[in-house]
Design a protein around this motif. Structure first.
Motif, PDB file in Angstrom:
ATOM      1  N   THR A 199      56.217  -2.194  58.142  1.00 41.51           N
ATOM      2  CA  THR A 199      55.206  -1.568  58.994  1.00 41.51           C
ATOM      3  C   THR A 199      55.610  -0.177  59.480  1.00 41.51           C
ATOM      4  OG1 THR A 199      56.143  -2.694  60.900  1.00 41.51           O
ATOM      5  CG2 THR A 199      54.283  -3.758  59.793  1.00 41.51           C
ATOM      6  N   GLY A 200      56.778   0.298  59.079  1.00 42.51           N
ATOM      7  CA  GLY A 200      57.216   1.641  59.451  1.00 42.51           C
ATOM      8  C   GLY A 200      58.711   1.690  59.631  1.00 42.51           C
ATOM      9  N   ASP A 201      59.316   2.719  59.095  1.00 41.05           N
ATOM     10  CA  ASP A 201      60.761   2.896  59.171  1.00 41.05           C
ATOM     11  C   ASP A 201      61.079   4.313  58.720  1.00 41.05           C
ATOM     12  OD1 ASP A 201      63.466   2.254  59.557  1.00 41.05           O
ATOM     13  OD2 ASP A 201      63.325   0.396  58.416  1.00 41.05           O
ATOM     14  N   LYS A 202      62.343   4.644  58.768  1.00 40.14           N
ATOM     15  CA  LYS A 202      62.786   5.966  58.316  1.00 40.14           C
ATOM     16  C   LYS A 202      64.126   5.816  57.619  1.00 40.14           C
ATOM     17  CE  LYS A 202      63.400  10.690  59.980  1.00 40.14           C
ATOM     18  NZ  LYS A 202      63.236  11.550  61.155  1.00 40.14           N
ATOM     19  N   ALA A 203      64.188   6.249  56.376  1.00 45.00           N
ATOM     20  CA  ALA A 203      65.439   6.266  55.629  1.00 45.00           C
ATOM     21  C   ALA A 203      66.094   7.619  55.855  1.00 45.00           C
ATOM     22  CB  ALA A 203      65.171   6.060  54.143  1.00 45.00           C
ATOM     23  N   ARG A 204      67.398   7.578  56.115  1.00 44.03           N
ATOM     24  CA  ARG A 204      68.156   8.814  56.327  1.00 44.03           C
ATOM     25  C   ARG A 204      69.335   8.840  55.363  1.00 44.03           C
ATOM     26  NH1 ARG A 204      66.610   6.693  60.949  1.00 44.03           N
ATOM     27  NH2 ARG A 204      65.555   7.958  62.490  1.00 44.03           N
ATOM     28  N   LEU A 205      69.527   9.973  54.721  1.00 40.39           N
ATOM     29  CA  LEU A 205      70.700  10.197  53.893  1.00 40.39           C
ATOM     30  C   LEU A 205      71.601  11.140  54.662  1.00 40.39           C
ATOM     31  CD1 LEU A 205      72.151   9.780  51.181  1.00 40.39           C
ATOM     32  CD2 LEU A 205      70.901  11.768  50.310  1.00 40.39           C
ATOM     33  N   LYS A 220      75.374  13.067  55.193  1.00 40.69           N
ATOM     34  CA  LYS A 220      76.585  13.569  54.545  1.00 40.69           C
ATOM     35  C   LYS A 220      77.799  12.868  55.145  1.00 40.69           C
ATOM     36  CE  LYS A 220      74.750  18.243  53.954  1.00 40.69           C
ATOM     37  NZ  LYS A 220      74.973  19.657  54.300  1.00 40.69           N
ATOM     38  N   PRO A 221      78.949  12.929  54.473  1.00 38.46           N
ATOM     39  CA  PRO A 221      80.162  12.323  55.054  1.00 38.46           C
ATOM     40  C   PRO A 221      80.489  12.845  56.457  1.00 38.46           C
ATOM     41  CG  PRO A 221      80.525  12.825  52.749  1.00 38.46           C
ATOM     42  CD  PRO A 221      79.186  13.424  53.125  1.00 38.46           C
ATOM     43  N   SER A 222      80.093  14.073  56.761  1.00 41.91           N
ATOM     44  CA  SER A 222      80.324  14.653  58.087  1.00 41.91           C
ATOM     45  C   SER A 222      79.414  14.044  59.151  1.00 41.91           C
ATOM     46  CB  SER A 222      80.085  16.163  58.041  1.00 41.91           C
ATOM     47  OG  SER A 222      78.698  16.431  57.795  1.00 41.91           O
ATOM     48  N   GLY A 223      78.370  13.310  58.709  1.00 41.30           N
ATOM     49  CA  GLY A 223      77.394  12.749  59.637  1.00 41.30           C
ATOM     50  C   GLY A 223      76.133  13.581  59.739  1.00 41.30           C
ATOM     51  N   ALA A 224      76.149  14.775  59.153  1.00 42.07           N
ATOM     52  CA  ALA A 224      74.979  15.650  59.192  1.00 42.07           C
ATOM     53  C   ALA A 224      73.870  15.074  58.310  1.00 42.07           C
ATOM     54  CB  ALA A 224      75.349  17.047  58.712  1.00 42.07           C
ATOM     55  N   LEU A 225      72.637  15.240  58.748  1.00 43.83           N
ATOM     56  CA  LEU A 225      71.485  14.756  58.001  1.00 43.83           C
ATOM     57  C   LEU A 225      71.290  15.595  56.747  1.00 43.83           C
ATOM     58  CD1 LEU A 225      69.008  12.822  57.983  1.00 43.83           C
ATOM     59  CD2 LEU A 225      67.754  14.648  59.144  1.00 43.83           C
ATOM     60  N   LYS A 226      71.232  14.951  55.593  1.00 44.15           N
ATOM     61  CA  LYS A 226      70.965  15.631  54.322  1.00 44.15           C
ATOM     62  C   LYS A 226      69.485  15.569  53.997  1.00 44.15           C
ATOM     63  CE  LYS A 226      71.646  17.598  50.380  1.00 44.15           C
ATOM     64  NZ  LYS A 226      71.365  19.004  50.398  1.00 44.15           N
ATOM     65  N   ASP A 227      68.867  14.385  54.188  1.00 37.28           N
ATOM     66  CA  ASP A 227      67.446  14.216  53.897  1.00 37.28           C
ATOM     67  C   ASP A 227      66.947  12.983  54.640  1.00 37.28           C
ATOM     68  OD1 ASP A 227      64.968  14.755  52.772  1.00 37.28           O
ATOM     69  OD2 ASP A 227      65.447  13.935  50.806  1.00 37.28           O
ATOM     70  N   SER A 228      65.637  12.902  54.827  1.00 38.24           N
ATOM     71  CA  SER A 228      65.041  11.718  55.438  1.00 38.24           C
ATOM     72  C   SER A 228      63.646  11.518  54.866  1.00 38.24           C
ATOM     73  CB  SER A 228      64.974  11.850  56.960  1.00 38.24           C
ATOM     74  OG  SER A 228      64.081  12.872  57.333  1.00 38.24           O
ATOM     75  N   CYS A 229      63.174  10.287  54.996  1.00 35.71           N
ATOM     76  CA  CYS A 229      61.843   9.940  54.495  1.00 35.71           C
ATOM     77  C   CYS A 229      61.329   8.785  55.355  1.00 35.71           C
ATOM     78  CB  CYS A 229      61.942   9.523  53.032  1.00 35.71           C
ATOM     79  SG  CYS A 229      60.357   9.115  52.261  1.00 35.71           S
ATOM     80  N   SER A 230      60.091   8.883  55.818  1.00 34.03           N
ATOM     81  CA  SER A 230      59.570   7.832  56.697  1.00 34.03           C
ATOM     82  C   SER A 230      58.180   7.390  56.257  1.00 34.03           C
ATOM     83  CB  SER A 230      59.539   8.328  58.141  1.00 34.03           C
ATOM     84  OG  SER A 230      58.710   9.456  58.263  1.00 34.03           O
ATOM     85  N   TRP A 231      57.800   6.224  56.744  1.00 32.72           N
ATOM     86  CA  TRP A 231      56.458   5.692  56.562  1.00 32.72           C
ATOM     87  C   TRP A 231      56.079   5.046  57.877  1.00 32.72           C
ATOM     88  CZ3 TRP A 231      60.905   4.335  54.303  1.00 32.72           C
ATOM     89  CH2 TRP A 231      61.414   3.075  54.539  1.00 32.72           C
ATOM     90  N   SER A 232      54.771   4.976  58.175  1.00 34.07           N
ATOM     91  CA  SER A 232      54.354   4.534  59.499  1.00 34.07           C
ATOM     92  C   SER A 232      53.454   3.304  59.493  1.00 34.07           C
ATOM     93  CB  SER A 232      53.643   5.673  60.230  1.00 34.07           C
ATOM     94  OG  SER A 232      52.523   6.101  59.472  1.00 34.07           O
ATOM     95  N   ARG A 233      53.175   2.751  58.342  1.00 28.00           N
ATOM     96  CA  ARG A 233      52.344   1.549  58.312  1.00 28.00           C
ATOM     97  C   ARG A 233      52.561   0.810  56.995  1.00 28.00           C
ATOM     98  NH1 ARG A 233      48.197   2.715  54.855  1.00 28.00           N
ATOM     99  NH2 ARG A 233      47.824   4.911  54.502  1.00 28.00           N
TER     100      ARG A 233
END
Length: 154
Positions: free
Chosen positions: A124-130, A132-145
């Motif tokens: 029903t909705g989530d967000k995938a986060r990729l 980096k080893p440093s913890g910095a966000l490389k990419d993200s993708c979400s859906w809401s329903r």
């Protein structure tokens, strides 16, 4: 008098520059370069039986669209709940994709297994986060329903 004759030339040059800028690709508008999330199957097809086959039908593709291989050791894939998959030593080839499946299995070229006994991605909705080893966000993708059960991120 010189100002009047120069004004149309300045306007023409400005219009030409604006047209050239508009025709240029907006590479900064979205980060599709390098390593990024591609396609996510967040709802395994059929009934959610928690069987290993059903868990492995839930997956995330990570794509390398560079001309060089990238070492993924230490990269993390994370959801909103905090479930985290951390890559061990794995080199993704240039132009290649690796699929991270939720369930258990034998890692092979192009596929990694999270090893979980429960689902990760909320239908029903989530967000995938990729990350980096440093913890910095490389990419993200979400859906809401809930929808088709999958999403294309780029």
């Amino acid at each position: 008098m010189r100002i009047r004759t120069a004004a149309p030339a300045v306007l023409t040059a400005t219009a030409l520059a604006a047209a050239l800028l508009a025709a240029s690709p907006a590479s900064a508008a979205s980060d599709q370069g390098g390593l990024h999330l591609g396609h996510i199957q967040y709802d395994s097809p059929g009934r959610d039986t928690r069987s290993n086959a059903s868990l492995n039908a839930e997956w995330v593709n990570i794509h390398n669209n560079t001309r060089s291989p990238i070492q993924l050791k230490g990269y993390k894939l994370k959801d909103n709940t905090g479930y985290t998959y951390t890559f061990g030593s794995y080199k993704i080839g240039a132009g290649k994709t690796v699929k991270v499946r939720t369930g258990k299995g034998a890692d092979a070229s192009g596929v990694r297994y999270w090893g979980r006994g429960g689902y990760v991605w909320n239908n029903t909705g989530d967000k995938a986060r990729l990350l980096k080893p440093s913890g910095a966000l490389k990419d993200s993708c979400s859906w809401s329903r809930a929808g088709s059960g999958h999403v294309s991120c780029h």
